[in-house]
Design a protein around this motif. Structure first.
Motif, PDB file in Angstrom:
ATOM      1  N   UNK A 220       0.836  -1.203   0.000  1.00  0.00           N
ATOM      2  CA  UNK A 220       0.000   0.000   0.000  1.00  0.00           C
ATOM      3  C   UNK A 220       0.872   1.255   0.000  1.00  0.00           C
ATOM      4  N   UNK A 221       1.896   1.258   0.856  1.00  0.00           N
ATOM      5  CA  UNK A 221       2.787   2.413   0.962  1.00  0.00           C
ATOM      6  C   UNK A 221       3.526   2.648  -0.357  1.00  0.00           C
ATOM      7  N   UNK A 222       4.002   1.590  -0.963  1.00  0.00           N
ATOM      8  CA  UNK A 222       4.722   1.727  -2.223  1.00  0.00           C
ATOM      9  C   UNK A 222       3.834   2.279  -3.328  1.00  0.00           C
ATOM     10  N   UNK A 223       2.637   1.728  -3.468  1.00  0.00           N
ATOM     11  CA  UNK A 223       1.737   2.152  -4.549  1.00  0.00           C
ATOM     12  C   UNK A 223       1.285   3.591  -4.347  1.00  0.00           C
ATOM     13  N   UNK A 224       0.784   3.915  -3.160  1.00  0.00           N
ATOM     14  CA  UNK A 224       0.269   5.271  -2.932  1.00  0.00           C
ATOM     15  C   UNK A 224       1.400   6.294  -2.836  1.00  0.00           C
ATOM     16  N   UNK A 225       2.561   5.862  -2.347  1.00  0.00           N
ATOM     17  CA  UNK A 225       3.693   6.782  -2.279  1.00  0.00           C
ATOM     18  C   UNK A 225       4.194   7.162  -3.649  1.00  0.00           C
ATOM     19  N   UNK A 226       4.401   6.151  -4.523  1.00  0.00           N
ATOM     20  CA  UNK A 226       4.869   6.445  -5.871  1.00  0.00           C
ATOM     21  C   UNK A 226       3.819   7.207  -6.675  1.00  0.00           C
ATOM     22  N   UNK A 227       2.552   7.029  -6.328  1.00  0.00           N
ATOM     23  CA  UNK A 227       1.470   7.750  -7.016  1.00  0.00           C
ATOM     24  C   UNK A 227       1.362   9.198  -6.561  1.00  0.00           C
ATOM     25  N   UNK A 228       2.084   9.553  -5.499  1.00  0.00           N
ATOM     26  CA  UNK A 228       2.093  10.937  -5.033  1.00  0.00           C
ATOM     27  C   UNK A 228       0.997  11.287  -4.054  1.00  0.00           C
ATOM     28  N   UNK A 229       0.312  10.275  -3.489  1.00  0.00           N
ATOM     29  CA  UNK A 229      -0.812  10.555  -2.587  1.00  0.00           C
ATOM     30  C   UNK A 229      -0.443  10.523  -1.109  1.00  0.00           C
TER      31      UNK A 229
END
Length: 433
Positions: A220-229
């Motif tokens: 979750x952290x990787x996906x939302x972090x790389x997405x800028x959220x």
């Protein structure tokens, strides 16, 4: 009138060929029209004509006006020296090859059937707001012609998507698991956010995802972090869970030397989307699938029926995202709907299977992949509703995908001359010599 109309007329020889002569008066006998050239160069290649006493093999070039030859700069291009006949609507200028020799010209204006020209103009001159330009003429077209054209458009749509996945497969070092990951990510964009999600997949390599699939929070952290959220906004600063994800992301980002927040919130499309379709919600649903399904490609390839594929996508989202539409903004969120799952099957699974079938040379897999669409319910939207309203069959997703392809590939760009339905309309009442 457009030039493609003259291409159509020449290809099918829909003009009066009685005493066919060049502008210079030489008799013309068409032995072979040639084949359409999709690349640079003359319009028709490998034509065979008898002009006067001489038989010629070469190319045919087509223009509305002979002087278009000069406007298109063909007079300096040696590829056009192979032209043996210049077919034009009107001959307003003599045209020569680069060596100075005159190119014989055939003028079609006096040889065209008026009914054919009128039918063509009725089709292509419909208002741009008209989704289906031939709607008023459809009653004259047999149902089998309509059905076959929809099937053809469907196959073209699937093949086009498979082409894109085949190219992606090559870019990813012929790794089918990585191809499935990228295709799945883009699919969760559901058109409005397809491009941002495709970029996110490039910014978050599958190798990193694989290492943390077992840990939902890290994924979750990787996906939302790389997405800028997970940036420090007012809403996220007040939310302890988002802050925790942010710290986790920073640790993992440094560990794998990922670029900081590969994307920014403004790059995602929220406008005119219902909250259930927000990109943040779709990202949570993607996280759920990546976490619950340790293997992507083989599962999507070997699933034997629609029910199994549905179960693949219906993974429970992380708890936080069942109660939040955006980071720090609460609200009850609906689970991934069956209609969305069916779109993923149609737009991701089917093209992926077709691309793989072509890669391994098993055409029977292509048939079974496309057949999946017959077992999905029809999609209803403003485009399919128009076609259904004028009598097109619309019973399954195969019909829906075919109608969408027909609209986008033929009706909207007014490519009526390439469409079997448009061609049938033009052929009616046609009289040629």
């Amino acid at each position: 009138m457009k030039e493609d109309f003259l291409h159509y007329v020449w290809q099918h020889q829909y003009f009066d060929k009685t005493d066919l002569r060049t502008e210079a008066g030489e008799l013309i006998t068409v032995l072979r029209t040639g084949h359409r050239n999709a690349d640079a160069g003359p319009d028709f290649l490998d034509a065979r004509l008898q002009i006067g006493e001489v038989e010629w093999n070469g190319a045919v070039e087509i223009h509305l006006r002979a002087s278009d030859w000069l406007r298109h700069q063909h007079q300096t291009d040696k590829k056009y020296d192979q032209v043996i006949l210049h077919v034009v609507y009107s001959a307003d200028q003599e045209i020569r090859r680069t060596n100075g020799s005159v190119i014989p010209a055939l003028v079609l204006a006096p040889r065209l059937d008026l009914a054919l020209v009128n039918s063509y103009q009725n089709l292509v001159e419909q208002a741009s707001t008209s989704l289906l330009p031939c709607a008023s003429m459809l009653p004259r077209v047999p149902m089998i012609t309509r059905t076959m054209m929809v099937e053809r458009a469907l196959l073209e749509r699937v093949e086009q998507k498979a082409d894109g996945l085949a190219a992606l497969h090559e870019q990813l070092g012929q790794d089918w698991e990585a191809t499935a990951y990228h295709a799945l990510a883009a699919g969760f964009g559901f058109k409005k956010n397809t491009e941002p999600l495709a970029r996110l997949a490039k910014a978050l390599p599958l190798a990193v995802v694989r290492r943390h699939r077992h840990d939902e929070r890290q994924l979750e952290a990787l996906v939302f972090g790389q997405a800028g959220f997970l940036s420090d906004t007012e809403s996220s600063l007040a939310d302890p869970y988002v802050q925790e994800l942010g710290r986790e992301y920073e640790f993992l980002r440094h560990k794998y030397q990922l670029a900081p927040a590969a994307m920014a919130p403004h790059e995602w499309n929220f406008l005119r989307l219902r909250p259930a379709n927000f990109p943040t919600v779709r990202l949570a649903q993607l996280v759920a699938v990546l976490h619950a399904r340790p293997v992507l490609f083989s599962a999507l390839l070997t699933a034997s029926d629609i029910r199994t594929l549905e179960q693949f996508f219906l993974a429970p989202v992380p708890t936080y995202w069942r109660q939040h539409y955006q980071p720090g903004r609460p609200g009850k969120v609906a689970a991934l709907g069956r209609s969305s799952v069916h779109l993923l099957i149609a737009n991701v699974v089917v093209p992926l299977r077709v691309a793989y079938a072509r890669y391994v040379g098993q055409p029977e897999l292509i048939e079974s992949a496309v057949a999946l669409l017959e077992h999905l319910p029809a999609e209803h939207n403003h485009i399919t509703d128009v076609y259904q309203g004028v009598g097109f069959g619309h019973r399954s997703a195969a019909d829906s995908q075919g109608l969408l392809a027909l609209s986008r590939g033929y009706c909207q760009p007014r490519h009526c001359l390439r469409c079997a339905i448009g061609s049938r309309i033009l052929q009616q009442n046609l009289v040629v010599g």
